[in-house]
Design a protein around this motif. Sequence first.
Motif: not given
Length: 356
Positions: A261-285
């Motif tokens: 967004d205009f205030s932040l480019i998300s840290h890649p390691a944090v973003k990737n961890a969130l995506v991996s967890l969402a996929d693993e736990k089948e959490i819609p994102y």
Amino acid sequence: MKKLLEELTGLHGPCGNEQPVSKWVRDRVTSLVDEVRVDALGNVFATKKGTKPGPKMVMTAHMDEVGFIVKKVEANGLLRFEKLGGNDDRLLLTQKVQLRTKKGLLTGVIGSISAHYAKFDDASKVRNHRQLYIDIGAKNKEQVTQMGVEVGTPVTWKPNMEYLGDETTGRFVGKGFDDRAGCAVMITLLEELDRTDFTGTVTAVFTVQEEVGLRGAQVAARQVEADVAIALDTTAVSDTPEETMDGTLAIGEGTGIKVLDFSLISHPAVKNALVSLADEKEIPYQLEVFPGIGTDGGAMSLANNGVPTGVLSIPSRYAHSPVEVIDMRDLVATKELLKAFILSLEEASRFTFIEE
């Protein structure tokens, strides 16, 4: 979470005047954490220690809501006002508002000409908020004073949370979901962590003055040590038929994992961890790229020597209006992914920019 959200959105707390919300949040979380404090600006810090040593994790959500402040009392009892945060002049006319005075709460309405006068007016004209006024029923300036209103009196939309349609939709309409919805997620998560083993330390920071430039978060970020941070906020969806909407983010389709967004480019390691967890736990994102918004995550990422920061976004329609709309499924998905992230942390967890 419905009852919690209803209580939070019923509180009166526009930017810089969040006292009722700060007090309510402080009192609500005290029994759930090991330490609670409120700083000079009104930010609430609630820290909970895990059962094992590990990284220091910070999660944030802002308590303030967009609103107004009384600027002048006219001789006939009408009130001129200024904005607190990003209100759209097109949304203001004939809306109910609530004023907080030392004597209590008052109901007002932002006035407009009668429809009978429309044919004598320019129907395409959008009047600037400085041309508008709030009517609280007073006959003159003296009565306004008697009612407890003065220059500086804070104003919000009138609280009005209810189901959109009915309970079968799972959607709610009301004011202040931005970002009392994020506050509700954090409080619910603290309640669940109170019965769960986790590693490290979690600090929930409920911030003030986000809507006027992330001011509370800038101050709060300097007061905490963090190895990783996650900000929670609502975000504007693009799933309605206006020509400017591109359909990249929809209500009811899961939490938003921020990319940019205009205030932040998300840290890649944090973003990737969130995506991996969402996929693993089948959490819609949904992955979110939206330069038209900023969050407390922007301030957190710049704190101290820099903090690896991500953002979870709660999709919302009609943001910064008295009729914001959110979906409970998105709220739950946000809470579940944040919880999964916290429970995934281990003593050796690190979020480095360069993977070795």
